[in-house]
Design an enzyme around this catalytic site. Structure first.
Site, PDB file in Angstrom:
ATOM      1  N   HIS A 187       0.889  -1.028   0.017  1.00 19.33           N
ATOM      2  CA  HIS A 187       0.085  -0.090   0.125  1.00 19.33           C
ATOM      3  C   HIS A 187       0.821   1.124   0.060  1.00 19.33           C
ATOM      4  O   HIS A 187       0.555   2.314  -0.580  1.00 19.33           O
ATOM      5  CB  HIS A 187      -0.634   0.042   1.336  1.00 19.33           C
ATOM      6  CG  HIS A 187      -1.944  -0.969   1.104  1.00 19.33           C
ATOM      7  ND1 HIS A 187      -2.369  -1.816   2.292  1.00 19.33           N
ATOM      8  CD2 HIS A 187      -2.949  -1.208   0.469  1.00 19.33           C
ATOM      9  CE1 HIS A 187      -3.021  -2.531   1.927  1.00 19.33           C
ATOM     10  NE2 HIS A 187      -3.520  -2.483   0.890  1.00 19.33           N
ATOM     11  N   LYS A 236     -15.661  -8.124   4.164  1.00 20.18           N
ATOM     12  CA  LYS A 236     -14.731  -8.302   5.064  1.00 20.18           C
ATOM     13  C   LYS A 236     -15.002  -7.810   6.343  1.00 20.18           C
ATOM     14  O   LYS A 236     -15.653  -6.782   6.854  1.00 20.18           O
ATOM     15  CB  LYS A 236     -13.378  -7.544   4.822  1.00 20.18           C
ATOM     16  CG  LYS A 236     -12.769  -7.866   3.542  1.00 20.18           C
ATOM     17  CD  LYS A 236     -11.378  -7.306   3.225  1.00 20.18           C
ATOM     18  CE  LYS A 236     -10.646  -7.676   1.821  1.00 20.18           C
ATOM     19  NZ  LYS A 236      -9.648  -6.892   1.498  1.00 20.18           N
ATOM     20  N   ARG A 247      -2.064  -6.507  -8.001  1.00 17.22           N
ATOM     21  CA  ARG A 247      -0.924  -7.337  -7.571  1.00 17.22           C
ATOM     22  C   ARG A 247      -0.748  -8.610  -8.296  1.00 17.22           C
ATOM     23  O   ARG A 247       0.419  -8.704  -8.663  1.00 17.22           O
ATOM     24  CB  ARG A 247      -1.275  -7.858  -6.168  1.00 17.22           C
ATOM     25  CG  ARG A 247      -1.201  -6.951  -5.105  1.00 17.22           C
ATOM     26  CD  ARG A 247      -1.657  -7.742  -3.722  1.00 17.22           C
ATOM     27  NE  ARG A 247      -3.036  -7.972  -3.813  1.00 17.22           N
ATOM     28  CZ  ARG A 247      -3.912  -8.765  -3.060  1.00 17.22           C
ATOM     29  NH1 ARG A 247      -3.118  -9.122  -1.843  1.00 17.22           N
ATOM     30  NH2 ARG A 247      -5.179  -8.886  -3.233  1.00 17.22           N
ATOM     31  N   SER A 258      -2.890  -7.891   3.544  1.00 15.29           N
ATOM     32  CA  SER A 258      -3.436  -7.448   5.035  1.00 15.29           C
ATOM     33  C   SER A 258      -3.769  -8.756   5.721  1.00 15.29           C
ATOM     34  O   SER A 258      -3.312  -8.946   6.669  1.00 15.29           O
ATOM     35  CB  SER A 258      -4.593  -6.490   4.980  1.00 15.29           C
ATOM     36  OG  SER A 258      -4.087  -5.457   4.325  1.00 15.29           O
TER      37      SER A 258
END
Ligand code: COA
Length: 159
Positions: free
Chosen positions: A18, A42, A91, A129
């Site tokens: 990030h 989430k 990514r 994360s």
């Protein structure tokens, strides 16, 4: 005219991947708003305040960065903040499908809204994360994946 972008995410917690995107966005925009938003898919781990505090600490050397939290839709955060573009990191090919869908839906909800994708650096492309949370929760060494200033805070959270 001042060029402003918004970099939205859960940042639960922020990773070096990030931070790399934020630093690169700072070379392209006059102001970068790092926006902590809720991803309905989430369940949160850190509070929004804790996430913002960690982002602020990691971006202390970047004067054009502003950290904010928004409720609701990303398009409303874009309208409220006056940002000209949304920045997202990619990514791997697996990120592409969901990011494409989100960018297209957002462009329909807010015509004219642009989403710019930046390729994550190869050294961060396997980082997430959730991986940081998992390693930290079992007492493993996650320090190479997050800004050094946040390591203790994350470790304390899981102790
Ligand atoms: N390097 C390393 N990791 C990265 C990265 C990078 N450059 N960029 C993203 N990641 C990882 C994150 O760590 C995270 O990992 P995780 O899934 O294990 O938690 C994952 O990629 C993506 O997380 P992040 O970029 O933090 O955000 P998100 O995808 O959870 O957030 C929102 C998406 C918040 C922007 C989106 O849900 C949203 O817009 N919500 C508001 C509601 C809305 O408008 N929905 C859209 C309607 S179409």
């Amino acid at each position: 005219m001042e060029k402003v972008c918004i970099y939205p995410g859960s940042f639960d917690p922020m990773t070096l991947g990030h931070l790399d995107i934020i630093q690169r966005a700072c070379t392209l925009f006059d102001r970068v708003i790092v926006a902590v938003l809720h991803n309905p898919a989430k369940k949160g781990c850190f509070t929004v305040e804790e996430r913002m505090e960690m982002i602020r600490a990691a971006c202390a050397h970047l004067p054009q960065v502003e950290v904010a939290a928004f409720d609701g839709l990303l398009v409303d955060a874009v309208k409220k903040s006056g940002a000209h573009a949304v920045v997202r990191g990619l990514r791997a090919i697996s990120d592409f499908e969901s990011e494409k869908t989100m960018a297209q839906l957002n462009a329909e909800l807010l015509p004219g809204m642009e989403t710019l994708f930046m390729m994550t650096k190869p050294e961060h492309s396997h980082v997430s994360s959730s991986a940081v949370r998992e390693i930290a929760s079992f007492g493993g060494d996650f320090s190479r994946y997050v800004p050094a200033c946040n390591v203790e805070k994350i470790r304390n959270h899981f102790e």
